[in-house]
Scaffold this motif. Structure first.
Motif, PDB file in Angstrom:
ATOM      1  N   THR A 187       0.846  -1.200   0.000  1.00 39.77           N
ATOM      2  CA  THR A 187       0.000   0.000   0.000  1.00 39.77           C
ATOM      3  C   THR A 187       0.884   1.255   0.000  1.00 39.77           C
ATOM      4  OG1 THR A 187      -1.542  -1.224   1.411  1.00 39.77           O
ATOM      5  CG2 THR A 187      -1.936   1.134   1.141  1.00 39.77           C
ATOM      6  N   SER A 215       9.642   1.582   0.794  1.00 38.93           N
ATOM      7  CA  SER A 215       8.340   1.833   1.438  1.00 38.93           C
ATOM      8  C   SER A 215       7.564   0.547   1.707  1.00 38.93           C
ATOM      9  CB  SER A 215       7.503   2.786   0.590  1.00 38.93           C
ATOM     10  OG  SER A 215       6.922   2.115  -0.519  1.00 38.93           O
ATOM     11  N   GLN A 237       7.641  -1.794   5.258  1.00 39.93           N
ATOM     12  CA  GLN A 237       6.936  -1.527   6.524  1.00 39.93           C
ATOM     13  C   GLN A 237       5.438  -1.381   6.283  1.00 39.93           C
ATOM     14  OE1 GLN A 237       8.599   1.560   9.094  1.00 39.93           O
ATOM     15  NE2 GLN A 237      10.621   1.132   8.229  1.00 39.93           N
ATOM     16  N   LEU A 238       4.663  -1.708   7.303  1.00 42.90           N
ATOM     17  CA  LEU A 238       3.210  -1.656   7.231  1.00 42.90           C
ATOM     18  C   LEU A 238       2.727  -0.202   7.137  1.00 42.90           C
ATOM     19  CD1 LEU A 238       0.835  -3.653   7.322  1.00 42.90           C
ATOM     20  CD2 LEU A 238       0.808  -3.415   9.805  1.00 42.90           C
ATOM     21  N   GLY A 239       1.626   0.006   6.388  1.00 48.85           N
ATOM     22  CA  GLY A 239       1.024   1.335   6.270  1.00 48.85           C
ATOM     23  C   GLY A 239       1.563   2.082   5.066  1.00 48.85           C
ATOM     24  N   ALA A 240       0.685   2.897   4.451  1.00 46.28           N
ATOM     25  CA  ALA A 240       1.087   3.622   3.240  1.00 46.28           C
ATOM     26  C   ALA A 240       2.296   4.524   3.498  1.00 46.28           C
ATOM     27  CB  ALA A 240      -0.085   4.455   2.728  1.00 46.28           C
TER      28      ALA A 240
END
Ligand code: RIB
Ligand code: NA
Length: 297
Positions: free
Chosen positions: A241, A273, A276-279
């Motif tokens: 994401t 990017s 790691q988790l998250g936009a």
């Protein structure tokens, strides 16, 4: 320092990590839930700011808890929010995201983002005028996307249009875009082509320069009338994401270094990017991008 103006969406991402995607009518037990900032406009603004650019965002949030939290986060990244409207009549945008099987599914409810107006774009003219690049995506009304493209073109400022989510676009103003940054599926949709049409053929049919992203295979672009391929950087994928948003933010920041170098750095930034988790989680600083490039073959 590059000056970047982003016109686009601001969402709160409601992220569920699950072992797999549920089927229709099915209930699954998930592994994790988190509420993190997102929205393609906000993500691209944060990506550019982390890489050291001076960034202003044009957009809208609701006068609610999500809106306040989203603005706090963006301000903490050093982003100029003078052109972010806070609306009383509508809530903040949200994205319900499921992360599973190394991929994601997203449902966006635009809410305030559906009220970003051409007048807001026009009001940001003094910022756009002195920008090195303008970034815009399609989670806001199409008339505001068009207004951004036309204004940037009139002012001689490069406009990067990330056509996501994609819809067919009129050539009358698509031709004014400096760089269109779709994936293959989005490019087919924008041009009204078939989903299985060869991406190189699609790129040749576009009325403007295209930088086409192909996930972990990197990106394609044309320079000196030749198709060029920038391979992707291999990393351990946690969450894809926002990878496209990181690519676009970085492309805007590094455009001054020439297209080939900008695409290379944008691929590196996007790769970092997804670790790691998250936009916005994992979006790198300039030094992180340089470090990855230094150890890449
Ligand atoms: O591109 C990723 C973004 O798309 C997410 O942050 C979500 O908000 C959706 O807009
Ligand atoms: Na991430």
């Amino acid at each position: 320092m590059a000056r970047i103006v982003v016109v686009g969406s601001i969402n709160m991402d409601l992220v569920t990590v699950a072992p797999r995607f549920p089927g229709a009518g099915e209930t699954l037990l998930g592994e994790r839930f988190l509420t993190v900032p997102g929205g393609k406009g906000a993500n691209q603004a944060v990506a550019a700011a982390r890489l050291g650019a001076e960034v202003a965002l044009v957009g809208a949030v609701g006068n609610d808890a999500f809106g306040a939290e989203l603005k706090r986060g963006l301000a903490a990244e050093g982003i100029d929010l003078a052109h972010v409207a806070t609306r009383d009549d509508v809530g903040s945008g949200t994205a319900s995201i499921t992360v599973a099987e190394g991929d994601n599914q997203i449902i966006v409810v635009p809410a305030a983002n559906a009220h970003v107006t051409p007048a807001q774009v026009e009001a940001a003219r003094p910022l756009i005028e002195r920008a090195d690049a303008v970034l815009v995506q399609m989670e806001i009304p199409l008339e505001s996307v068009e207004a951004t493209v036309r204004l940037g073109h009139r002012l001689g400022v490069p406009v990067i249009l990330n056509p996501a989510p994609a819809q067919r676009l009129p050539h009358a103003w698509l031709a004014l875009v400096s760089y269109l940054t779709p994936n293959q599926h989005e490019l087919a949709t924008v041009l009204g082509g078939a989903a299985d049409e060869d991406f190189r053929a699609l790129m040749e049919r576009a009325p403007c320069p295209v930088v086409l992203t192909r996930g972990d295979e990197g990106a394609w672009y044309r320079e000196h009338a030749e198709a060029q391929h920038q391979p992707g950087f291999q990393v351990t994928v946690i969450d894809t994401t926002g990878a496209g948003d990181t690519f676009n933010g970085a492309l805007a920041v590094y455009l001054r270094e020439g297209l080939a170098q900008a695409v290379r750095k944008a691929c590196a930034a996007a790769a970092l990017s997804v670790t790691q988790l998250g936009a916005q989680g994992g979006m790198p600083r300039a030094a992180d991008v340089d470090a990855l490039l230094a150890r890449a073959p």
